[in-house]
Design an enzyme around this catalytic site. Structure first.
Site, PDB file in Angstrom:
ATOM      1  N   ASP A  45       0.765  -1.256   0.000  1.00  0.00           N
ATOM      2  CA  ASP A  45       0.000   0.000   0.000  1.00  0.00           C
ATOM      3  C   ASP A  45       0.796   1.306   0.000  1.00  0.00           C
ATOM      4  OD1 ASP A  45      -1.547  -2.116   0.835  1.00  0.00           O
ATOM      5  OD2 ASP A  45      -2.278  -1.143   2.645  1.00  0.00           O
ATOM      6  N   TRP A  69       5.946 -10.375   1.512  1.00  0.00           N
ATOM      7  CA  TRP A  69       5.412  -9.574   2.604  1.00  0.00           C
ATOM      8  C   TRP A  69       6.001 -10.066   3.927  1.00  0.00           C
ATOM      9  CZ3 TRP A  69       2.043 -10.226   6.878  1.00  0.00           C
ATOM     10  CH2 TRP A  69       1.493  -9.040   7.377  1.00  0.00           C
ATOM     11  N   ARG A 171      -7.612  -0.996  11.599  1.00  0.00           N
ATOM     12  CA  ARG A 171      -6.338  -0.487  11.045  1.00  0.00           C
ATOM     13  C   ARG A 171      -6.521   0.557   9.952  1.00  0.00           C
ATOM     14  NH1 ARG A 171      -6.686  -5.944   9.730  1.00  0.00           N
ATOM     15  NH2 ARG A 171      -7.247  -6.413   7.563  1.00  0.00           N
ATOM     16  N   ASP A 172      -5.375   1.107   9.528  1.00  0.00           N
ATOM     17  CA  ASP A 172      -5.224   1.980   8.364  1.00  0.00           C
ATOM     18  C   ASP A 172      -5.848   3.368   8.567  1.00  0.00           C
ATOM     19  OD1 ASP A 172      -4.259  -0.446   7.398  1.00  0.00           O
ATOM     20  OD2 ASP A 172      -6.038  -0.880   6.203  1.00  0.00           O
ATOM     21  N   GLU A 226     -10.602  -2.353   4.143  1.00  0.00           N
ATOM     22  CA  GLU A 226      -9.257  -1.892   4.449  1.00  0.00           C
ATOM     23  C   GLU A 226      -9.060  -0.499   3.855  1.00  0.00           C
ATOM     24  OE1 GLU A 226      -6.478  -5.722   5.006  1.00  0.00           O
ATOM     25  OE2 GLU A 226      -6.792  -5.220   2.904  1.00  0.00           O
ATOM     26  N   TRP A 309      -3.254  -8.804  -3.831  1.00  0.00           N
ATOM     27  CA  TRP A 309      -2.878  -9.857  -2.888  1.00  0.00           C
ATOM     28  C   TRP A 309      -3.037 -11.228  -3.528  1.00  0.00           C
ATOM     29  CZ3 TRP A 309       0.027  -8.617   0.879  1.00  0.00           C
ATOM     30  CH2 TRP A 309      -0.105  -7.370   1.510  1.00  0.00           C
TER      31      TRP A 309
HETATM   32  C1  FRU Z   1      -3.943  -3.564   2.736  1.00  0.00           C
HETATM   33  C2  FRU Z   1      -3.334  -4.021   4.028  1.00  0.00           C
HETATM   34  C3  FRU Z   1      -3.681  -3.059   5.159  1.00  0.00           C
HETATM   35  C4  FRU Z   1      -2.564  -3.262   6.129  1.00  0.00           C
HETATM   36  C5  FRU Z   1      -1.392  -3.480   5.216  1.00  0.00           C
HETATM   37  C6  FRU Z   1      -0.353  -4.401   5.772  1.00  0.00           C
HETATM   38  O1  FRU Z   1      -3.304  -4.017   1.599  1.00  0.00           O
HETATM   39  O2  FRU Z   1      -3.746  -5.344   4.335  1.00  0.00           O
HETATM   40  O3  FRU Z   1      -4.975  -3.251   5.690  1.00  0.00           O
HETATM   41  O4  FRU Z   1      -2.395  -2.163   6.962  1.00  0.00           O
HETATM   42  O5  FRU Z   1      -1.915  -4.013   4.015  1.00  0.00           O
HETATM   43  O6  FRU Z   1       0.785  -4.418   4.969  1.00  0.00           O
END
Ligand code: FRU
Length: 496
Positions: A45, A69, A171-172, A226, A309
């Site tokens: 992201d 990742w 999150r985010d 997200e 993903w």
């Molecule tokens: C979205 C995500 C977010 C998270 C991040 C982790 O692609 O899953 O929700 O913060 O990637 O890398």
């Protein structure tokens, strides 16, 4: 060691890892020329996209030790014009108990001349990444936009609110200022796994008060939202987000996850966002977790992760993975978002090839028209054809081609990467109407990517492709004669 020294040491360790690998990665034939990628290893992201002290800053989710990742750092690039980018030192590293397994996605905001990054601290509490996690919201601050210090008050939001809100998937943060308050939206899900967005308010960025669940998944809108982003566009409020788990419907939603938006009105008192239907921001294969910012000219600019993903990423063999889309300027037209490349990308243009009024019958290529890193602008008059299009990155010897086909009867533009080379295949389709029987396209091709802007950004289709180096052909075709009213093609020079 103080906390800050530990953070600095982690950043240094990461930067040595990345810079050691960079020279090998630069040999990768798929390495993009004018899109933001990492110098080496993994990215996802876009984070902290902002305009600060006269420059654009873009951060990104980064794993600096492999092309997979892993525990997330924040990589960093900056730009004066959104066309040429410069690598900056890594900005954030996991270094505290509350973010020990990753500095997850977040955003940036300027306050009193300082740049604040608000991000999610992630901690695994067991082996199952879906159920065994603790997520909290944190801040880091900088006076120069380069070196960031995590604040001592962290985490500033320590747990998800009570109610029908999942306690761990939280999150985010995307933060903005409205009148006297700072606000942030957070990605969330209900206990029963329906995506939703939480709205918070603060006077100082440190003390946060939960206001409400601003919007949630109804019908087919997925189990988790997200990367939410709430912003004003041409007099309306827009909530952009990335819903996971939306099921395919007809030609739509065939990617594993989606990225789209709702248009409506946020009631800042109740925290409720009244909105219309969900729309996609991109109809291609590789577009996720978009983030926007507003610049000094008042433009709303979007960048997304140009990947998906669980998609195969052949560049991982060359020790890098993932890229950003080109920056896109947003506007509203007839109740939907229109996305166009920022005009500054014209700064990358060189060696124009121009044609006018070319009639194509069957399938044809044009003299001097080829490449693997270019912008192609073309207006096509369908005349009496019912199917016509363009083939990109063609290599006849290897039977490689990436095909854009417009079908008048279906009213669909399709993007076919079945013969694009290595990596994932498939077809995606976008609903498109001709205007005066013509189709207008701006296509941005880079070494392993294609972005198609259709009819002045009414629809966009983005994809990664992995052809052989020799695949530089461009061909036009129609089931009856078509006319290229005009065509411009520029090679684009290196932007990073
Ligand atoms: C979205 C995500 C977010 C998270 C991040 C982790 O692609 O899953 O929700 O913060 O990637 O890398």
């Amino acid at each position: 060691m103080t906390n800050q020294e530990r953070h600095k040491a982690e950043i240094e360790r990461a930067m040595i890892s990345v810079s050691t690998e960079e020279k090998y990665v630069n040999r990768s034939t798929w390495k993009l020329q004018y899109h933001v990628t990492t110098p080496a290893y993994w990215m996802n992201d876009p984070n902290g996209f902002c305009f600060y002290k006269g420059e654009y800053h873009l951060f990104y989710q980064h794993h600096p030790f492999s092309a997979e990742w892993g525990p997330m750092f924040w990589g960093h690039v900056k730009s004066k014009d959104l066309a040429s980018w410069e690598y900056m030192p890594i900005a954030l590293a996991p270094s505290e108990n509350y973010d020990q397994d990753g500095c997850f996605s977040g955003s940036a905001i300027e306050k009193d001349g300082m740049l604040y990054l608000m991000y999610t601290g992630n901690v695994w509490t067991g082996d199952n990444y879906d159920t065994d996690l603790k997520q909290v919201q944190c801040l880091a601050v900088s006076g120069d936009g380069i070196r960031f210090k995590k604040i001592v008050e962290n985490p500033v939001i320590t747990s998800a609110p009570e109610g029908d809100i999942h306690p761990y998937h939280f999150r985010d943060p995307k933060v903005w200022k409205h009148e006297d308050y700072y606000y942030c939206v957070l990605g969330s899900r209900t206990k029963n796994h329906h995506g939703q967005v939480l709205l918070y308010r603060s006077v100082n960025l440190i003390d946060w008060e939960f206001i409400n669940v601003a919007a949630k998944s109804e019908g087919n809108l997925g189990f988790m939202w997200e990367c939410p982003d709430l912003f004003r566009l041409d007099g309306q409020d827009v909530l952009a987000m990335s819903p996971q788990g939306v099921k395919p419907e007809g030609n739509l939603y065939h990617n594993l996850h989606q990225a789209g938006y709702l248009i409506g009105e946020l009631d800042y008192q109740t925290g409720l966002f009244k909105h219309g239907d969900f729309h996609l921001l991109d109809y291609g294969f590789d577009f996720y977790a978009p983030q926007t910012t507003q610049d000094a000219q008042g433009r709303r600019i979007l960048i997304a992760w140009m990947a998906m993903w669980e998609s195969e990423m052949p560049e991982q063999r060359d020790n890098w993975a993932g890229a950003m889309t080109i920056p896109r300027e947003l506007s509203l037209k007839d109740g939907q978002i229109v996305c166009n490349p920022v005009p500054e990308l014209m700064n990358l243009r060189q060696s124009l090839v121009h044609y006018e009024h070319v009639t194509i019958s069957g399938e044809q290529e044009l003299a001097k028209l080829s490449g693997d890193s270019y912008e192609l602008e073309v207006q096509i008059n369908a005349k009496s054809a019912s199917q016509f299009g363009i083939k990109l990155r063609v290599d006849q010897e290897n039977h490689q081609e990436t095909i854009l086909t417009y079908d008048l009867n279906e009213g669909l533009l399709s993007f076919d990467r079945d013969k694009s080379g290595q990596g994932p295949t498939g077809v995606r389709k976008a609903p498109v109407q001709l205007r005066n029987n013509t189709l207008y396209l701006r296509v941005f091709v880079d070494k392993s990517s294609v972005e198609v802007f259709i009819n002045e950004g009414e629809k966009v289709m983005t994809a990664r492709i992995y052809p052989v180096e020799e695949a530089t052909g461009i061909r036009f075709f129609g089931d009856k004669e078509i006319e290229l009213t005009f065509l411009n093609k520029w090679s684009l020079k290196k932007g990073i």
